[in-house]
Structure formats: structure tokens, C-alpha cells
Design a protein around this motif. Structure first.
Motif, mmCIF file in Angstrom:
data_model
loop_
_atom_site.group_PDB
_atom_site.id
_atom_site.type_symbol
_atom_site.label_atom_id
_atom_site.label_comp_id
_atom_site.label_asym_id
_atom_site.label_seq_id
_atom_site.Cartn_x
_atom_site.Cartn_y
_atom_site.Cartn_z
ATOM 1 N N GLY A 237 0.830 -1.199 0.000
ATOM 2 C CA GLY A 237 0.000 0.000 0.000
ATOM 3 C C GLY A 237 0.860 1.242 0.000
ATOM 4 O O GLY A 237 2.060 1.198 -0.302
ATOM 5 N N ASP A 238 0.257 2.374 0.337
ATOM 6 C CA ASP A 238 1.006 3.613 0.437
ATOM 7 C C ASP A 238 2.014 3.511 1.576
ATOM 8 O O ASP A 238 1.773 2.840 2.580
ATOM 9 C CB ASP A 238 0.062 4.785 0.698
ATOM 10 C CG ASP A 238 -0.788 5.116 -0.516
ATOM 11 O OD1 ASP A 238 -0.737 4.358 -1.498
ATOM 12 O OD2 ASP A 238 -1.511 6.128 -0.474
ATOM 13 N N VAL A 239 3.126 4.188 1.427
ATOM 14 C CA VAL A 239 4.196 4.070 2.414
ATOM 15 C C VAL A 239 4.727 5.463 2.744
ATOM 16 O O VAL A 239 4.848 6.321 1.863
ATOM 17 C CB VAL A 239 5.329 3.165 1.880
ATOM 18 C CG1 VAL A 239 5.897 3.699 0.575
ATOM 19 C CG2 VAL A 239 6.418 2.973 2.902
ATOM 20 N N ASP A 240 5.007 5.709 4.018
ATOM 21 C CA ASP A 240 5.529 7.019 4.397
ATOM 22 C C ASP A 240 7.046 6.975 4.516
ATOM 23 O O ASP A 240 7.673 5.920 4.366
ATOM 24 C CB ASP A 240 4.891 7.518 5.690
ATOM 25 C CG ASP A 240 5.167 6.611 6.890
ATOM 26 O OD1 ASP A 240 6.110 5.796 6.832
ATOM 27 O OD2 ASP A 240 4.439 6.723 7.898
ATOM 28 N N LEU A 241 7.609 8.125 4.804
ATOM 29 C CA LEU A 241 9.070 8.252 4.822
ATOM 30 C C LEU A 241 9.703 7.380 5.897
ATOM 31 O O LEU A 241 10.744 6.737 5.666
ATOM 32 C CB LEU A 241 9.437 9.726 5.051
ATOM 33 C CG LEU A 241 10.932 10.077 4.983
ATOM 34 C CD1 LEU A 241 11.495 9.751 3.607
ATOM 35 C CD2 LEU A 241 11.125 11.565 5.298
ATOM 36 N N ALA B 294 14.354 10.338 1.704
ATOM 37 C CA ALA B 294 13.602 11.407 1.049
ATOM 38 C C ALA B 294 14.224 11.766 -0.292
ATOM 39 O O ALA B 294 13.520 11.985 -1.291
ATOM 40 C CB ALA B 294 13.544 12.627 1.962
ATOM 41 N N ASP B 295 15.555 11.827 -0.329
ATOM 42 C CA ASP B 295 16.254 12.179 -1.572
ATOM 43 C C ASP B 295 16.008 11.128 -2.655
ATOM 44 O O ASP B 295 15.671 11.461 -3.801
ATOM 45 C CB ASP B 295 17.750 12.315 -1.288
ATOM 46 C CG ASP B 295 18.551 12.612 -2.540
ATOM 47 O OD1 ASP B 295 18.159 13.516 -3.300
ATOM 48 O OD2 ASP B 295 19.554 11.913 -2.779
ATOM 49 N N VAL B 296 16.152 9.857 -2.301
ATOM 50 C CA VAL B 296 15.987 8.785 -3.290
ATOM 51 C C VAL B 296 14.535 8.690 -3.735
ATOM 52 O O VAL B 296 14.252 8.482 -4.925
ATOM 53 C CB VAL B 296 16.473 7.444 -2.720
ATOM 54 C CG1 VAL B 296 16.215 6.315 -3.709
ATOM 55 C CG2 VAL B 296 17.971 7.525 -2.394
ATOM 56 N N LEU B 297 13.596 8.837 -2.809
ATOM 57 C CA LEU B 297 12.188 8.807 -3.189
ATOM 58 C C LEU B 297 11.876 9.895 -4.212
ATOM 59 O O LEU B 297 11.143 9.667 -5.187
ATOM 60 C CB LEU B 297 11.302 8.989 -1.952
ATOM 61 C CG LEU B 297 11.224 7.804 -0.989
ATOM 62 C CD1 LEU B 297 10.497 8.204 0.293
ATOM 63 C CD2 LEU B 297 10.511 6.624 -1.634
ATOM 64 N N GLY B 298 12.411 11.068 -3.991
ATOM 65 C CA GLY B 298 12.200 12.159 -4.939
ATOM 66 C C GLY B 298 12.722 11.821 -6.324
ATOM 67 O O GLY B 298 12.074 12.106 -7.339
ATOM 68 N N ARG B 299 13.894 11.199 -6.365
ATOM 69 C CA ARG B 299 14.463 10.837 -7.667
ATOM 70 C C ARG B 299 13.642 9.753 -8.356
ATOM 71 O O ARG B 299 13.467 9.770 -9.571
ATOM 72 C CB ARG B 299 15.911 10.380 -7.480
ATOM 73 C CG ARG B 299 16.901 11.534 -7.270
ATOM 74 C CD ARG B 299 18.316 11.024 -7.160
ATOM 75 N NE ARG B 299 18.700 10.787 -5.762
ATOM 76 C CZ ARG B 299 19.654 9.958 -5.387
ATOM 77 N NH1 ARG B 299 20.288 9.236 -6.279
ATOM 78 N NH2 ARG B 299 19.960 9.832 -4.111
ATOM 79 N N SER C 212 1.872 12.971 1.622
ATOM 80 C CA SER C 212 3.060 12.633 2.402
ATOM 81 C C SER C 212 3.418 11.154 2.301
ATOM 82 O O SER C 212 4.170 10.637 3.121
ATOM 83 C CB SER C 212 2.833 12.999 3.879
ATOM 84 O OG SER C 212 1.715 12.295 4.392
ATOM 85 N N SER C 213 2.874 10.468 1.314
ATOM 86 C CA SER C 213 3.189 9.047 1.142
ATOM 87 C C SER C 213 3.494 8.754 -0.324
ATOM 88 O O SER C 213 3.286 9.596 -1.203
ATOM 89 C CB SER C 213 2.029 8.172 1.634
ATOM 90 O OG SER C 213 0.867 8.437 0.878
ATOM 91 N N TRP C 214 4.013 7.540 -0.545
ATOM 92 C CA TRP C 214 4.411 7.128 -1.891
ATOM 93 C C TRP C 214 3.831 5.758 -2.195
ATOM 94 O O TRP C 214 3.550 4.975 -1.287
ATOM 95 C CB TRP C 214 5.935 7.068 -2.013
ATOM 96 C CG TRP C 214 6.598 8.402 -1.951
ATOM 97 C CD1 TRP C 214 7.016 9.165 -2.998
ATOM 98 C CD2 TRP C 214 6.943 9.145 -0.774
ATOM 99 N NE1 TRP C 214 7.579 10.344 -2.557
ATOM 100 C CE2 TRP C 214 7.550 10.364 -1.198
ATOM 101 C CE3 TRP C 214 6.771 8.920 0.590
ATOM 102 C CZ2 TRP C 214 7.993 11.320 -0.303
ATOM 103 C CZ3 TRP C 214 7.215 9.879 1.488
ATOM 104 C CH2 TRP C 214 7.824 11.061 1.037
ATOM 105 N N ARG C 215 3.687 5.490 -3.492
ATOM 106 C CA ARG C 215 3.164 4.191 -3.912
ATOM 107 C C ARG C 215 3.751 3.811 -5.261
ATOM 108 O O ARG C 215 3.939 4.656 -6.132
ATOM 109 C CB ARG C 215 1.638 4.224 -4.013
ATOM 110 C CG ARG C 215 1.050 3.006 -4.698
ATOM 111 C CD ARG C 215 -0.444 3.076 -4.844
ATOM 112 N NE ARG C 215 -1.101 2.798 -3.580
ATOM 113 C CZ ARG C 215 -2.412 2.587 -3.475
ATOM 114 N NH1 ARG C 215 -3.171 2.632 -4.538
ATOM 115 N NH2 ARG C 215 -2.944 2.327 -2.305
ATOM 116 N N MET C 216 3.991 2.506 -5.426
ATOM 117 C CA MET C 216 4.392 1.957 -6.712
ATOM 118 C C MET C 216 3.164 1.472 -7.469
ATOM 119 O O MET C 216 2.230 0.934 -6.863
ATOM 120 C CB MET C 216 5.332 0.754 -6.522
ATOM 121 C CG MET C 216 6.774 1.091 -6.323
ATOM 122 S SD MET C 216 7.767 -0.449 -6.283
ATOM 123 C CE MET C 216 9.412 0.271 -6.282
#
Length: 893
Positions: free
Chosen positions: A339-343, A358-363, A375-379
């Protein structure tokens, strides 16, 4: 999903509109909560908000405004759908085709391979048609949803109450029955059976239209399947590439022929095109074409049957190879999340600090391999599948999975330490990952055990009764030693008991005893056996197959032999079990042994044991007709609940039973004030969770006897439908309510609905079971009262004979004998005077029976004093229908 416009400056939400309309009909907060399947606290919050918005002082003024509300749809307002940041390219004709399909069919499924653009097309269509549905539209993303969580995902988007559930799908279906709406289920392919079952249920009972996206059809009758092909080459595919490449870089243009070749090699798949376009700023279309060409040739020999899937894998793989080693490492580690994942989660599982994460997630977001959601990320699921393949082939796979498990266990522990309901939303958001982290862990393991046990505690505290026993059993398999496994099996049994699965609970208690014996802990072994015996006696009427008396006695003897009698807890558990095993008669605890059990429990200082032993004493009191003692013991037991923590399964089972049994025994004693108090406690409690029909089954009898017949018949029907949607589980409380639901309809003069409920009882009941036999006095009471109300006096002789055969210790005997004697008097039977004298003796201590007998005496002897006394008793009890009937028939009071 809707806005409600009352004037140019005031807006009221859909939920507030429903509450306002209900206020206009004169419903109380509790009645509104039952009707809308939300908590009373939520209703109170909406009422407060409405008072502020309308600027009025009280409910009466607010109710007067109810007729001025007009519900309208707000164009483009779709629950659960985020606004897209990119333009929609192509497929204009398909949009119109799908819109037309939604008019022709109530189930339309967009079918195609991963990455073909099903979701985006569904988003555009939904936005376009939402205003056409009076009750709005909702968009539910099923990507993070796993088995058993479909109803919860839909409920979250619809903002259905936390307990609705049941199975949360039960409350969802109820919500969708309000009127025409559009429900979009996106990415159904990993839940084919669950989605098909849910969709069939929704379509069968509601006017909802469903738009689904999947890699395969749902296979439901009436489904209209619309295949989604890749973007057409020579037009839309190239336009998409140019649009996305322009977003990646404002400089330069791309040769049309090169772009066309590139899109052709990508098979026109939108996701593949977008991933390639994201790299065009650095490599250009020609560089993309060169690199992609080499990679596709490398994958040409793959065994995948769908070429488009190979092409997509090629695009992702090539993009992956352009990452730095640090980016690749984080990329593959992220694949464990569903699911969605936070930092914080990324840092914990990827073994990097927060700044690096945070840096790698942004890239990764910049390179279109990851999506950011606030504030979360998902593939994307297709990208995740590729990353998971890379992780599986990497030596660090086991260590990453171990970190994932540790992160999940820590998060679950943190959630369990918070106060409800603050943690509910976060739990619902991460439960898929908490469950996924346990996958493959079935052997003793400290972290897996901690996570599984905490998951059990969270699910029971969240009210998801059907899930909790499974997690505690999982914890038992992962337990580091026999003692901990015994505790987990006991918790599983407690949760099963709360959910009315008493047969399963009994077997789980025996499993706990076996593990304690294997571990050599004799006191724990004795305690588990005593609990099994106690349950077999206390909850005998709820078993499918009654536990034989000989087996209960043998288990008790084994417990006595195993445990140390000097241990206070062991002594109290055995004393309580002994009270229920003194005689072969079920539900007949020995009064003296029950008193000894209470003394032992108080000596042990355990509130759970005190509650259990008080249960035995109170039941012995009501069986013996000692109403004053029963009152005192019920009050004592309910007072003990203040010492219990509903988050603990062993405590929760006592809370649930104390409230439920106090309601049932209060009904049997016709103590309506006590029954109403118990019903309110049950209605406000969260222990019923995804089995709300259980709470309803304990409330309907109180409504019927109180004369709240309209509310009773509505809630009884809700209970019946909820029970059916839950799969018709074994539920004694539902059986108990069925004859009383028939009575409610009969008192309203509706003989047709009486027949319906009697047919339902005959359909689901098992006349050979103990629970069904215990109901016979109640059924006799109902049949006699209905015969009198409907003028069917020909039943009097047969019912009089039935009443004479009722055991003296039957809970509902006094009610039955009193109702039958009134019928025999009305029918003019020769035995009426003798029956009346016998009923007068039986009715002592039971106000309902006494009032009925007084009314019968008034009929027989023309005794105005008796009639006035009957009317006064009905008034004091709050039995409005019976009081009005008495006054109407005889002019008493």
C-alpha cells in the motif's frame, strides 16, 4: 459524493442532509444512528454542526428546517478520486462508448492488460457521468486491498461508520440502497471471487451502477465487458509521448518517425510510453529507441504469453538499469510494501536514514517509477511486480523481509498503545502491509509472534470479530514457547466467543489446554480445561451440538487432577466450572457452588473470574425465581465491567456476555427498565463490530415488549438482512428474535408478515438443538398473544396443553402461562378458572405475567379492580401497547 444546497450561502453535506431529514420525522439520535448505521456520537456531531450552520437553538427549530433542503449533485465531485495532474490523451470515442454502456447495463467492466490505461479511462468517465447520479459517485482503488478487506476499502471511501460492517460490506450495501449512484472498483484482478460476490450482492439489493476495471472479466450475469486496447499508433500513442516528453523538458522537439517507431515498439501501452517519455529529456527519442531496442531483443525469448507484458517489463527494466546503485537498492526494497508508504517506513525497511530516503524517493518519483500521494508514496502494481522480481533474485531478500516484519511489528505495537478511535484510520490504511509482512511466517519467531498477536488485538478492538481468531491462531503458530501459544489460543477462543462461534471457541480452548500440557505447565493446563467446561455450560444454548454432560464432567476431573488447588486462579476457575457441571441440565448452575465460585474469584482478585462467577449466580437466581437476588447480582456484574479493558480479548468476552445476558434475562423477567438499559449499552458498544446483527437481535425484544412496534419491525428486518449478508452464521440471538418479530407484526395487525417471520423461523431453526428447545416457552407466549390479538381463539385448547407441559424452570414459562390463560378465558374454555389459579401462582415476581393474569381475571370475573391494577402495572413497566390495549378494552386506569 453530494452537496446539499439550502441557500446561496449555506452548504450542508450529504450525511448532514440525512440527519436533518431524520430529525424532521421526529427520530431520536439513537434511532437515527440505527437507521444510518453510524454511531450515536457521530449523529450528535452532525446535529451540533447543523445547529451552528442554521443558527438555531434546539432540535425542534432544526427539525422545522428539514423541509427546506434540496439535494443536488456537484459536478465532478467523486469520493475517493484525486484530481489528475496530467492531460487525458485520446480515447474520446471510448469515453462516449463507456458512457453509453453505463446507460445500457448496471455492471460495466473495462478489461485489458496492465498499463493499458484502464484506470485513467475510468477516472475520466466517472468525472463525466457523476452529476447524472442523484446519490453521487465513489472511486475505490483496490490495489492495496487483500483478501477479506474489500468491504473495508469501499466503506472507507463511502465514509460508512467504523462498525458497519460485517463484515463491512453489510453497511456498505445498506448505504448504497439509498438511491441511484455510481461505484467504481478499480484494479479488481487480484480479488476476483471477493469482487464478484460483493458486486452480485450490491446489484441484487440496490439501484447502484458499477464500473469495474480488471485484467479479466468478473463473470457475473448481466456484465457488459468493454475491452481496452493499447492506444492507436499513428495518432494517440505519439500524442501521448509528445505531451509527456514536453512535461519532462520544455526544450527541443522529437522526430515524428522516431517517435512513431518508439511507440510501435512499446506496443502503444500508455504506461510504457509515459515511462519512456520521462527519460526523453536526457536521452532524446533516438537514445530511447536504441536502448529500448537492445532490451526488447534480450527479452524476446521470455515465456510470458502476452507480448505487451514483455514490452512493459522491458521498459521498466531498462529504466531500472539507468538508476544509480543506491536508487536500485531502495527501488527493489520498496516492493515489499503493498500500500502507500511514508518516509519513516521507507527508511526503516531500506536501512537508510530519513534524509537519504527522502532524496531517493524524490528521484524515483522524477523517473516515473514511483507516485507521490501527499506525504506518502506508492508503486504501480506492474512496477512493483518488476521490483519484487529484482528483490527475489538479490542476496539481501531475506534481510529486507526481516526488516519489513520488524517495521510492521513496531507499527502495530505503536497503534495498539494509542487510545481509540485515534488509531482507527491509520490502522485501516496500513493493515494490508501488516498482514503482508506476516506472509510465510508460520514457525516460532519472536517478531512474527509479536505482530500476529498485536494484529489480533487490533482487529478485535476495531470490531472485526471474524478476523481476530485467525490472527491469534497465527500467533500461536509463531509463539516462542508453549505458554505463549496457550495464551494465543485462549485469546482466539475469546474472540470466537464474542462472535457467537461457540463451537469453534470450545475447540480452541481445548487446543490451548493441549499446548499447556505439552509445555508442562499444569496450572495453565488446568485453567484452559476449566474454561472449556465453563463455556460448555454457560453458553450451551449457542452450540450447534451440545457438549455431553459426561464429557464436561471428564474434562473437569482432568482439570482438577492437573492443577494446584492452592493456586487462587486455578481454584477460582475450577470452582466456576464446577458450578455449571453439578447437574446434567444445561443452563442450570448450582446456586451454592456458584456462590462458592464468586468467593474464590474475589479471593483471587481477578475481575474476569468475578464476572464469570457472578454470571452463574445470577442465572441460578432467575432460574429459581429469586428476582430481587437476580437484580442485585446483575448490578454487581455490570459494576465489574468498569475494571475491564475492552481491548483485551479475555476482558472483551465478559463485557459482551454481561451486556447481552443482562438484556436476555431482563426480557425473561419482563424487567423492561433493566432490559432498556442493557439494550442501550449493547447499541453503544463497539464489540459487535462486523456482526452488528448480533446487537440488533438483543435490542428487538426490548422494543417489542415496550410497545415500540414500528422501530421493532424495522430493526428486525435490518437484523435479518444483515444476518443473511453475513452468510447465515449460527446465531442463537437471531433465533430468539424471530418469534418476537412475528409478535410485533401481529400486534400491529399484520397477519401476512406474521406468516413471513414464522416461515423464516421454520427455515433456519433446528428443533433438535438445545437452543431451539429452550425457545419453546417463548414461542408459546408469542403464539398465545397473537391468537388473542388476531382473534384466533380456536388455538386455545392446544396452547393450554402446551403451557401445562412447560418445565417449571423454563425462563419464559411465567410469560407463556399468563398469555395462555388470558386466551383460555377469552375462548371460554371450561379449564379457564383452574388455569387462572395456577397462573396466578406462577406470575409472582414477574410484572408482565402479573399484569396479564390480572387482565385475564378481569375478563373472567368482571373485576374492575383487577383491570385497573393491570393497566397500572403496564404503565409502570413502560409497556405502552399493552397499557393502551387494556385501557381500550376495559376502560381501566
Amino acid at each position: 459524493m453530494k452537496n446539499v444546497v439550502v441557500n446561496e450561502s449555506l452548504q450542508v453535506s450529504a450525511r448532514e442532509s440525512e440527519v436533518l431529514a431524520a430529525l424532521g420525522t421526529g427520530l431520536s439520535n439513537a434511532q437515527i444512528a440505527r437507521r444510518m448505521q453510524i454511531s450515536i456520537r457521530t449523529v450528535e456531531g452532525h446535529v451540533s454542526s447543523l445547529l451552528r450552520k442554521y443558527g438555531v437553538a434546539d432540535r425542534q427549530a432544526l427539525a422545522a428546517r428539514a423541509g427546506n433542503v434540496e439535494t443536488v449533485a456537484r459536478p465532478g465531485d467523486v469520493s475517493g478520486l484525486s484530481r489528475s495532474r496530467t492531460s487525458f490523451v485520446g480515447r474520446r470515442a471510448e469515453v462516449e462508448t463507456v458512457r453509453a454502456a453505463l446507460v445500457r447495463a448496471r455492471l460495466v467492466t473495462l478489461v485489458g492488460p496492465g498499463g493499458v490505461g484502464k484506470t485513467r479511462l475510468a477516472e475520466v468517465v466517472t468525472t463525466a457521468v457523476a452529476p447524472e447520479y442523484r446519490y453521487g459517485a465513489a472511486f475505490v482503488d483496490l490495489v492495496p486491498v487483500r483478501d477479506g478487506r474489500l468491504g473495508h476499502a469501499v466503506a472507507a471511501v463511502l465514509e460508512v461508520a467504523e462498525h458497519a460492517d460485517g463484515q463491512e460490506a453489510e453497511a456498505v450495501v445498506s448505504r448504497l440502497c439509498r438511491g441511484p449512484s455510481l461505484l467504481v472498483l478499480d484494479n479488481c484482478e487480484h480479488l476476483p471471487d471477493a469482487v464478484a460476490e460483493f458486486v452480485e450482492r450490491v446489484l441484487a439489493v440496490s439501484p447502484t451502477t458499477i464500473l469495474a476495471t480488471s485484467r479479466e472479466r468478473l463473470g457475473i450475469p448481466g456484465e457488459l465487458v468493454h475491452p481496452i486496447a493499447p492506444l492507436p499508433l499513428g495518432s494517440d500513442a505519439e500524442e501521448l509521448f509528445r505531451d509527456r516528453a514536453q512535461l519532462a523538458s520544455q526544450e527541443g522537439t522529437h522526430d515524428a518517425a522516431t517517435v512513431a517507431d518508439l511507440c510501435s515498439r512499446l506496443d502503444g501501452l500508455p504506461l510504457a510510453i509515459e515511462l519512456a517519455a520521462a527519460r526523453s529529456a536526457s536521452l532524446g527519442a533516438t537514445g530511447l529507441l536504441t536502448g529500448l531496442g537492445d532490451y526488447l531483443r534480450l527479452l524476446a525469448g521470455g515465456r510470458g504469453s502476452v507480448v505487451r507484458h514483455r514490452s512493459l517489463r522491458g521498459v521498466i527494466g531498462w529504466s531500472h538499469d539507468l538508476l544509480t546503485e543506491e536508487e536500485q537498492a531502495v527501488f527493489r526494497r520498496l516492493s515489499v510494501f503493498v500500500g502507500d508508504v511514508d518516509l519513516a517506513a521507507v527508511a526503516a525497511v531500506s536501512a537508510v536514514d530519513a534524509a537519504t530516503a527522502a532524496d531517493v524517493l524524490g528521484r524515483l518519483v522524477d523517473k516515473s517509477l514511483l507516485q507521490r500521494r501527499g506525504s506518502s508514496w506508492r508503486m504501480l502494481d506492474t512496477v512493483r511486480a518488476f521490483a519484487a522480481e529484482r528483490l527475489a533474485d538479490d542476496p539481501e531478500h531475506a534481510e529486507v523481509r526481516r526488516r519489513y516484519l520488524r517495521w510492521a511489528a513496531d507499527l502495530a505495537t505503536d497503534l495498539a498503545g494509542r487510545s481509540a478511535p485515534a488509531w482507527h484510520a491509520e490502522f485501516d490504511a496500513v493493515v494490508g502491509d501488516l498482514q503482508a509482512a506476516l506472509a510465510g511466517h508460520e514457525q516460532p519467531d519472536a517478531e512474527a509472534h509479536r505482530l500476529a498477536r498485536t494484529l489480533g488485538r487490533l482487529t478485535i478492538a476495531r470490531g472485526y470479530l471474524w478476523q481476530a481468531p485467525g490472527w491469534f491462531c497465527h500467533a500461536a503458530r509463531c509463539a516462542p514457547d508453549a505458554r505463549e501459544a496457550t495464551r494465543d489460543f485462549a485469546s482466539a477462543a475469546d474472540c470466537a466467543q464474542i462472535g457467537n462461534e461457540v463451537d469453534r471457541a470450545f475447540e480452541l480452548r481445548l487446543a490451548a489446554a493441549d499446548r499447556a500440557r505439552e509445555g508442562g505447565d499444569r496450572n495453565l493446563w488446568a485453567g484452559a480445561l476449566a474454561q472449556a467446561v465453563d463455556q460448555a455450560g454457560r453458553f450451551a444454548i449457542a452450540f450447534r451440538d451440545e457438549i455431553p454432560f459426561e464429557r464436561r464432567r471428564a474434562l473437569l476431573a482432568e482439570a482438577v487432577a492437573a492443577g494446584d488447588p492452592q493456586d487462587p486462579i486455578v481454584a477460582a476457575r475450577i470452582a466456576c466450572a464446577a458450578a455449571w457441571t453439578a447437574t446434567p441440565s444445561a443452563m442450570r448452575p448450582d446456586a451454592e457452588l456458584a456462590a462458592a465460585a464468586v468467593a474464590a474469584a474475589r479471593a483471587a482478585g481477578d475481575p474476569v473470574l468475578i464476572s464469570a462467577s457472578l454470571d452463574a449466580m445470577s442465572l441460578a437466581a432467575i432460574n429459581d425465581g429469586r428476582i430481587a437476588d437476580w437484580h442485585r447480582l446483575i448490578v454487581d456484574r455490570l459494576a465489574v465491567l468498569a475494571l475491564l479493558d475492552p481491548r483485551r480479548p479475555d476482558h472483551a468476552v465478559e463485557i459482551s456476555d454481561a451486556r447481552g445476558l443482562s438484556s436476555l434475562t431482563a426480557v425473561a423477567a419482563a424487567d423492561l427498565p433493566a432490559a432498556r438499559t442493557a439494550a442501550r449499552l449493547i447499541s453503544d458498544a463497539e464489540l459487535s463490530g462486523d456482526s452488528v446483527y448480533l446487537a440488533a437481535s438483543k435490542t428487538v425484544p426490548v422494543l417489542v415488549l415496550s410497545g415500540d412496534l414500528d422501530d421493532a419491525v424495522r430493526l428486525a428486518e435490518d437484523m435479518w438482512m444483515g444476518w443473511l449478508r453475513a452468510g447465515r452464521p449460527w446465531a442463537y440471538g437471531v433465533w430468539l428474535t424471530m418469534p418476537l418479530a412475528a409478535l410485533a407484526h401481529g400486534l400491529r395487525g399484520d397477519a401476512e408478515r406474521v406468516a413471513v417471520w414464522r416461515a423464516r423461523s421454520a427455515e433456519v431453526g433446528d428443533p433438535q438443538s438445545l437452543g431451539w428447545r429452550v425457545l419453546d416457552p417463548l414461542v408459546t407466549f408469542v403464539d398465545a398473544r397473537l391468537a388473542l390479538r388476531l382473534g384466533d381463539l380456536g388455538q386455545a385448547a392446544e396452547l393450554a396443553e402446551r403451557a401445562r407441559r412447560l418445565p417449571a424452570t423454563s425462563w419464559y414459562r411465567a410469560l407463556a402461562r399468563a398469555a395462555v390463560v388470558e386466551l383460555t378465558v377469552a375462548a371460554g374454555l371450561p379449564s379457564a378458572a383452574a388455569d387462572l389459579a395456577a397462573a396466578e401462582a406462577d406470575s409472582a415476581g414477574n410484572d408482565w405475567a402479573t399484569a396479564t393474569v390480572l387482565r385475564a381475571a378481569g375478563r373472567l370475573r368482571g373485576d374492575a379492580v383487577a383491570l385497573a391494577g393491570s393497566a397500572e402495572l403496564w404503565r409502570r413497566m413502560g409497556a405502552r401497547f399493552e397499557h393502551e390495549t387494556t385501557v381500550e378494552l376495559f376502560g381501566a386506569g
